[in-house]
Each structure stands twice: as C-alpha cells, then as structure tokens.
Design a protein around this motif. Sequence first.
Motif, PDB file in Angstrom:
ATOM      1  N   PRO A  64      32.337 -67.050  26.883  1.00  0.00           N
ATOM      2  CA  PRO A  64      31.529 -68.257  26.678  1.00  0.00           C
ATOM      3  C   PRO A  64      30.530 -68.548  27.790  1.00  0.00           C
ATOM      4  O   PRO A  64      29.741 -69.482  27.676  1.00  0.00           O
ATOM      5  CB  PRO A  64      32.590 -69.361  26.616  1.00  0.00           C
ATOM      6  CG  PRO A  64      33.693 -68.850  27.489  1.00  0.00           C
ATOM      7  CD  PRO A  64      33.719 -67.364  27.309  1.00  0.00           C
ATOM      8  N   ASP A  65      30.531 -67.752  28.878  1.00  0.00           N
ATOM      9  CA  ASP A  65      29.700 -68.111  30.027  1.00  0.00           C
ATOM     10  C   ASP A  65      28.628 -67.085  30.360  1.00  0.00           C
ATOM     11  O   ASP A  65      28.137 -67.038  31.487  1.00  0.00           O
ATOM     12  CB  ASP A  65      30.575 -68.365  31.255  1.00  0.00           C
ATOM     13  CG  ASP A  65      31.515 -67.210  31.569  1.00  0.00           C
ATOM     14  OD1 ASP A  65      31.475 -66.201  30.837  1.00  0.00           O
ATOM     15  OD2 ASP A  65      32.267 -67.307  32.554  1.00  0.00           O
ATOM     16  N   VAL A  66      28.236 -66.246  29.388  1.00  0.00           N
ATOM     17  CA  VAL A  66      27.203 -65.263  29.682  1.00  0.00           C
ATOM     18  C   VAL A  66      25.920 -65.479  28.886  1.00  0.00           C
ATOM     19  O   VAL A  66      24.911 -64.831  29.146  1.00  0.00           O
ATOM     20  CB  VAL A  66      27.709 -63.817  29.458  1.00  0.00           C
ATOM     21  CG1 VAL A  66      28.786 -63.469  30.464  1.00  0.00           C
ATOM     22  CG2 VAL A  66      28.198 -63.615  28.041  1.00  0.00           C
ATOM     23  N   GLY A  67      25.913 -66.336  27.885  1.00  0.00           N
ATOM     24  CA  GLY A  67      24.673 -66.716  27.234  1.00  0.00           C
ATOM     25  C   GLY A  67      24.160 -65.790  26.167  1.00  0.00           C
ATOM     26  O   GLY A  67      23.017 -65.931  25.717  1.00  0.00           O
ATOM     27  N   PHE A  68      24.931 -64.806  25.730  1.00  0.00           N
ATOM     28  CA  PHE A  68      24.514 -63.949  24.630  1.00  0.00           C
ATOM     29  C   PHE A  68      25.751 -63.498  23.859  1.00  0.00           C
ATOM     30  O   PHE A  68      26.869 -63.495  24.378  1.00  0.00           O
ATOM     31  CB  PHE A  68      23.731 -62.726  25.129  1.00  0.00           C
ATOM     32  CG  PHE A  68      24.533 -61.817  26.027  1.00  0.00           C
ATOM     33  CD1 PHE A  68      25.293 -60.789  25.506  1.00  0.00           C
ATOM     34  CD2 PHE A  68      24.509 -61.991  27.400  1.00  0.00           C
ATOM     35  CE1 PHE A  68      26.040 -59.955  26.332  1.00  0.00           C
ATOM     36  CE2 PHE A  68      25.256 -61.170  28.241  1.00  0.00           C
ATOM     37  CZ  PHE A  68      26.019 -60.145  27.699  1.00  0.00           C
ATOM     38  N   ASN A  69      25.536 -63.100  22.606  1.00  0.00           N
ATOM     39  CA  ASN A  69      26.641 -62.669  21.753  1.00  0.00           C
ATOM     40  C   ASN A  69      26.637 -61.178  21.455  1.00  0.00           C
ATOM     41  O   ASN A  69      27.677 -60.605  21.142  1.00  0.00           O
ATOM     42  CB  ASN A  69      26.606 -63.430  20.419  1.00  0.00           C
ATOM     43  CG  ASN A  69      26.802 -64.918  20.606  1.00  0.00           C
ATOM     44  OD1 ASN A  69      27.563 -65.356  21.462  1.00  0.00           O
ATOM     45  ND2 ASN A  69      26.092 -65.719  19.812  1.00  0.00           N
ATOM     46  N   VAL A  70      25.454 -60.559  21.517  1.00  0.00           N
ATOM     47  CA  VAL A  70      25.321 -59.151  21.156  1.00  0.00           C
ATOM     48  C   VAL A  70      24.556 -58.429  22.262  1.00  0.00           C
ATOM     49  O   VAL A  70      23.559 -58.948  22.771  1.00  0.00           O
ATOM     50  CB  VAL A  70      24.562 -58.984  19.820  1.00  0.00           C
ATOM     51  CG1 VAL A  70      24.548 -57.518  19.391  1.00  0.00           C
ATOM     52  CG2 VAL A  70      25.181 -59.841  18.735  1.00  0.00           C
ATOM     53  N   SER A  71      25.011 -57.233  22.618  1.00  0.00           N
ATOM     54  CA  SER A  71      24.314 -56.462  23.650  1.00  0.00           C
ATOM     55  C   SER A  71      24.175 -55.011  23.228  1.00  0.00           C
ATOM     56  O   SER A  71      24.905 -54.516  22.362  1.00  0.00           O
ATOM     57  CB  SER A  71      25.061 -56.547  24.987  1.00  0.00           C
ATOM     58  OG  SER A  71      26.350 -55.980  24.883  1.00  0.00           O
ATOM     59  N   GLU A 128      20.343 -61.926  15.418  1.00  0.00           N
ATOM     60  CA  GLU A 128      20.481 -62.831  16.549  1.00  0.00           C
ATOM     61  C   GLU A 128      20.058 -62.045  17.784  1.00  0.00           C
ATOM     62  O   GLU A 128      20.124 -60.819  17.792  1.00  0.00           O
ATOM     63  CB  GLU A 128      21.905 -63.364  16.689  1.00  0.00           C
ATOM     64  CG  GLU A 128      22.983 -62.317  16.819  1.00  0.00           C
ATOM     65  CD  GLU A 128      24.365 -62.956  16.907  1.00  0.00           C
ATOM     66  OE1 GLU A 128      24.532 -63.909  17.687  1.00  0.00           O
ATOM     67  OE2 GLU A 128      25.259 -62.502  16.189  1.00  0.00           O
ATOM     68  N   PRO A 129      19.574 -62.728  18.823  1.00  0.00           N
ATOM     69  CA  PRO A 129      19.018 -62.010  19.970  1.00  0.00           C
ATOM     70  C   PRO A 129      19.973 -60.964  20.532  1.00  0.00           C
ATOM     71  O   PRO A 129      21.160 -61.218  20.737  1.00  0.00           O
ATOM     72  CB  PRO A 129      18.760 -63.132  20.979  1.00  0.00           C
ATOM     73  CG  PRO A 129      18.535 -64.339  20.138  1.00  0.00           C
ATOM     74  CD  PRO A 129      19.455 -64.188  18.967  1.00  0.00           C
ATOM     75  N   ILE A 130      19.439 -59.779  20.759  1.00  0.00           N
ATOM     76  CA  ILE A 130      20.190 -58.682  21.366  1.00  0.00           C
ATOM     77  C   ILE A 130      19.842 -58.650  22.852  1.00  0.00           C
ATOM     78  O   ILE A 130      18.670 -58.633  23.225  1.00  0.00           O
ATOM     79  CB  ILE A 130      19.830 -57.342  20.704  1.00  0.00           C
ATOM     80  CG1 ILE A 130      20.329 -57.312  19.257  1.00  0.00           C
ATOM     81  CG2 ILE A 130      20.426 -56.170  21.493  1.00  0.00           C
ATOM     82  CD1 ILE A 130      19.883 -56.069  18.481  1.00  0.00           C
ATOM     83  N   ALA A 131      20.857 -58.647  23.698  1.00  0.00           N
ATOM     84  CA  ALA A 131      20.648 -58.513  25.137  1.00  0.00           C
ATOM     85  C   ALA A 131      20.643 -57.024  25.467  1.00  0.00           C
ATOM     86  O   ALA A 131      21.659 -56.337  25.293  1.00  0.00           O
ATOM     87  CB  ALA A 131      21.756 -59.237  25.902  1.00  0.00           C
TER      88      ALA A 131
END
Length: 365
Positions: A64-71, A128-131
């Motif tokens: 929950p503390d890294v700001g992205f869901n997909v990398s 959704e945004p990819i990191a």
Amino acid sequence: MDNNRPIKGRGSHSRLPGRFERTISEAVDDGWCADTTEEFAEPALRTQVHEETARSILSRNTSPDVGFNVSLNPYRGCEHGCSYCFARPSHAWLNLSPGLDFETRIFAKTNAAQRLLHTLSRPGYVPEPIALGINTDAYQPIERSRQLTRQCLQVLHDCGHPVSLITKNALIERDIDLLAAMARRNLVSVAFSVTTLDPRLSARLEPRASAPHARLRAIQRLSAAGIPVSVMVAPVIPWINDAELEAVLEAAWQAGARRAGYVLLRLPHEVAPLFRDWLAAHYPQRAAHVMSTVQQLRGGKDYDSSFGQRMRGTGVYAQLLARRFGLACRRLGYAASAGQWQALDGSHFVPPQAPRPPSAQGELF
C-alpha cells in the motif's frame, strides 16, 4: 575478494551468498596473493548478460505504500551497482549472489515487448498505469544496446497506455521523442532518483549510474520537452547524504522537476551486510554511527519491513527528516508527492492486435 577493498566501478566488494544457498564457497589465501604478476592476478570483473524468455511480463503489487499496482522490469540485476539497492536480494532466487553477481550477471528478457503486446491484447484487459523499471533500472547501461525498454515504450505509445518511469540514468534522453508524444496525452510521468550532488560520493554509492550533473541535465531536457518530471531523494542515508536533502530538491526544481518525494535507506535481507561492508570500505570511522542511527529508525534492527514505516522510519530523526522535506517543498513550490505517482489518463487506450500464431497450413492472405 577482500570485503574491505573497494572494486573500481562496483558497488559491492564480495559475492555474499544468497539466503537460499545450501553450499557456500570461501576464498582462502594460499600464499600466492603477494604475487602481482599477470599469471596470479585476479580475473577482470566483466559484466555478463544472459538472455532469457519471459513467460509473463507484468507483476502485480499489493504493497500500500509504493504508489503503483502494476510494474514491468525488462531486466533482472542492475549494472548500476548501487550499494544500497533494495532489489539485490532478488538475485538470491536465481542461486546467485546479491553482491557482485547482482551487478555483473544481468538477465535480459528478450521477448519483453512481445509479451507486453500479448498481455495488452487480451480480451477484458483494463488499463492502469504500468511502472516501468522498478525492481531494476530500465535504463541501466546495457539498455543502450539491447533497447528492451525502448521497445516496451513503443508498444505503450502505440496503444495509448499510461506508464510511469523512475531512473537514475540520463540514457532516458534517447526516448524523448516517445515520451514527449505520450506526455501530450497525459500518458507518462518520469521520476529521477537523485541521491547526492557530490560526484565523488555518487561514484562510491552508485558507480555505474549517471553522474548527478547528468541527471539534472536530463531533468531539464525532459521538462523542456513537456514531460512531467519529479525527483526522488532516494535513499536518504544518515550521516552520508542526509545533509544534502534541501540542496538536491533545490537543484532539481531549478532543472524543472515539479513533484518530489524521498525514501529512507532500506536494508532488507542481504542488503544489510552488503551495506555494512560498503561502509567499512569507504567510511570506516563513520560506519558505527551510521548503523546506530539506522537501527534507531528501525526499532533497534537493521530493517523494519512494516508498511507505513519501511519508507520513512520512526523516531526523532525520522520526524525531523519529514519536517525538513515538507518545509523545503513548500519553500520551493513542489507538489510533495511522498513517492506517489502523478495521475495519468487511461482513456486513450486502444487494445493492440496480438500477432496470430503461425499456422501449420500457412496463410492465404
């Protein structure tokens, strides 16, 4: 190799065994070490690149503390060789050392763009945004020749998919053409990790990453091209680079960064002994003080992985650091993001057509 002797161009000084190893080898001085002739010299420590075929390319995150869901990570291992890199323990899963192996044995996912194209073309895929480049830097030196990151960016550009990047390599300037076109549709944001403004300290901490002035130049060039840029002061290391917090934020603001965040030093698993070796090699008189403060921030341990604390720490030092960061951001005008990514637009996404598998009967059209 001698753990207390720095190796030029490398952040680690040993092949510390991974935590899953069942057998451990140890170098023993047989009496010939004083002989410096070519016959008995240590072999040159060159980077080896191994090609691998990925079965999947996107990773889901539940933190929950890294700001992205997909990398997406086109590479495993990182030649930058940052002494503090939190990703080093991932090499233990390959039965390789999180030390020198992590920065000298790099795995390139040669089919990264093809796997990404296949994933995005699946029925029901929701963008959704990819990191891009989280576990290891997507713009590390071998990207110059391999261009796996460039290929993945091209796929995302062509189908209008949002992406965020974080890097410490000025090589990202090569892709300004794609990034600027995506920025005009609010499809991309870029974060630069800037640890210090001192090139000598940077050469010790992150020996094969771009020098600080090159990162600031890249921030300026991307910002001038209309690409939203943020700066991450990461990691903040007590009594090593913590005094530079405000100076880094000011230099990045002048270069064009408009969002900012910071991360406290993290020492999970094998990173702790590796970082202790680094301190002993480069700052022996300061090492005990540094680690004492780190443990004060981590409840008496080298590291605390608890969500909400692992990025910031606890205690008086952590509170002072957060206050300094907040005051500097307000004075300069930053949108303090605390590591959260800029909101991007996923409405432009058009699913790509996946290439059809070859038919045994051939193609008529």
